[in-house]
Design an enzyme around this catalytic site. Structure first.
Site, PDB file in Angstrom:
ATOM      1  CE  LYS A   1      -4.060   1.796   2.547  1.00  0.00           C
ATOM      2  NZ  LYS A   1      -4.892   1.600   3.754  1.00  0.00           N
TER       3      LYS A   1
ATOM      4  CB  SER B   1      -8.266   3.363   2.589  1.00  0.00           C
ATOM      5  OG  SER B   1      -7.429   2.794   3.575  1.00  0.00           O
TER       6      SER B   1
ATOM      7  CB  SER C   1      -8.436   0.536   5.502  1.00  0.00           C
ATOM      8  OG  SER C   1      -9.161   1.707   5.285  1.00  0.00           O
TER       9      SER C   1
END
Ligand code: GLN
Length: 472
Positions: A78, A153, A177
């Site tokens: 990420k 996310s 997330s």
């Protein structure tokens, strides 16, 4: 040709050890898929040009007989997890081209194990969102149905694994997330116990809630990565080793089922949840209704505490210390212009909200109340865990929704987090395991089964998670 669709970390490791293929060949197979699919899906913000060089190093390690389970395994990272010398942008304009000057601890551990980083993945800006539509660089699509969101996310990480554009990924989870995008994309997502994994080198969102964790194809893969990354880190004073050593295993678990409100939840989600519970019961596990009296306040508490922490964590992005800079007539003007221009709308909304709930006169009414309610929630959970081993809920109140469906209504977006935020507020570990699908317009949309366990009892999540995988 390597068929990566069937690979798990363990099976890939075996093939690498037997010499069926090299780490370079394996990495190339993933790069090929990324080249084919990612122009549409947009899971990646950047594919690293040196992925094959990393794989060569992994092949050397394998040859030398020092391989770990993760050596040569292609990972997606990420965009808010630092990798020294590479851009870490949190999908925000304010960090465009910001290069990390050190490795996050989770990064360092993966490097040491010989993992290969394929690239960094798209996310909601600063991890604020549930659909990856808040990225400053355009949305990621759900590989199962590209008209839908991958969740967020960590939507890029989940989509990367789901499209076979990485064998595993790391995400971060402040209120869901990792788990929610994992559930939307049909992958396994683990949010470890707060403190089980070091937060050192993550771009902070809500420091008392954040945890990094794996997104994988199987529960076993999740377990392998968790074991490799866990443990006390001197760079994160909130990290610690598990206090449990050799807890006696228990074959049949007592599964607590909270009496959450059912109206407003998707019918397929509820039906599937009940079916899986029945199947777990069929396997000899015991279902027990539990009450968590304050659970209905979770979302409200989260959306006060999280922005409060966001507002202070993001104060450092002032155009001077990091990233983008806009010049005004004086220093204050510089700040205002930089932050006004380079932070996206949702980020600004949360900074304003957080500043408000922390301000004199409102602190007691909002922040103080939310903190007190958080304590009640923790109490609810410790009471529940006196009676049950784990607690089960759906991961998300709905399957993947359509792109654009919730972007104009932040509250409806926040509601997507209803089942996930509590684990962060209480600090307990939680996993989302794929448990079936819902038919929508000809697509089979994945659903997720969430299991929560007491602090540092990830072992229970893996144990029951594997049963869910077997019976679903
Ligand atoms: N969707 C939640 C939010 O928008 C959770 C985000 C996260 O876990 N980083 O805050």
């Amino acid at each position: 040709m390597i068929d990566v669709s069937k690979l798990t970390i363990e099976s890939a490791h075996e093939h690498l050890m037997k010499g069926d293929f090299t780490a370079v060949e394996l990495t190339q197979a993933y790069l090929d898929i990324i080249a084919k699919k990612d122009s549409e899906i947009k899971a990646y913000r950047e594919v690293f040009a040196d992925a094959l060089d990393q794989a060569k190093v992994a092949d050397e390690i394998i040859k030398s007989g020092k391989a770990t389970l993760l050596t040569g395994i292609p990972f997606a990272m990420k965009d808010n997890i630092l990798i020294e010398g590479r851009i870490a942008g949190a999908s925000s304009k304010i960090l465009e081209n910001y290069k990390a000057s050190y490795d996050a601890t989770v990064t360092a551990k993966l490097k040491k194990a010989g993992a290969v980083f394929l690239g960094r993945t798209n996310m909601d800006e600063f991890a604020m969102g549930s659909s990856t539509e808040n990225s400053a660089y355009g949305a990621t699509k759900n590989p199962i149905d590209p008209s839908r969101v991958p969740g967020g996310s960590s939507g890029g990480s989940a989509a990367a694994v789901a499209m076979n554009g990485a064998l595993a990924a790391l995400g971060t989870d402040t209120g869901g997330s990792i788990r929610q995008p994992a559930s939307f994309c049909g992958t396994v997502g683990l949010k470890p116990t707060y403190g089980a994994l070091s937060r050192h080198g993550l771009i902070a969102m809500g420091s008392s809630l954040d945890q990094p964790g794996p997104i994988t194809k199987t529960v076993r893969d999740s377990e392998i990565i968790f074991e490799a990354l866990k443990g006390k880190d001197r760079y994160d004073s909130t990290s610690m080793d598990s206090p449990f050593k050799n807890v006696p295993s228990k074959e049949k678990l007592i599964i607590g089922v909270p009496d959450f409100k059912r109206d407003g939840l998707d019918k397929d989600v509820l039906e599937n949840f009940d079916v899986i519970l029945k199947k777990l019961e069929g396997e000899g596990h015991i279902l027990q209704k539990i009450s968590l009296p304050n659970i209905d306040y979770s979302l409200a508490v989260y959306y006060i505490l999280m922005p409060a922490e966001v507002s202070s964590n993001l104060a450092r992005f002032d155009g001077v210390k990091y990233g983008a800079h806009a010049s005004g007539k004086d220093l204050l003007d510089d700040y205002v212009l930089t932050r006004g221009q380079f932070f996206g709308k949702e980020v600004r909304r949360r900074i304003i909200l957080g500043t408000y709930v922390l301000s004199t006169g409102y602190y007691d009414a909002y922040y103080g109340k939310a903190r007190a309610t958080q304590d009640l929630l923790k109490h609810d959970f410790s009471e529940a865990f006196k009676k049950v081993d784990v607690i089960a809920t759906p991961t998300s109140p709905m399957p993947a929704f359509k792109a654009g469906e919730k972007t104009s209504d932040p509250l409806s977006m926040y509601l997507a987090d209803i089942f996930t935020v509590t684990a962060n507020l209480v600090g307990v570990p939680a996993i989302s395991v794929p448990c079936g699908t819902a038919d929508r317009e000809g697509a089979k949309l994945p659903l997720g089964f969430q299991i929560m366990a007491p602090h540092f009892r990830e072992d229970l999540l893996f144990q029951l998670g594997k049963v869910v995988e077997a019976v679903r």
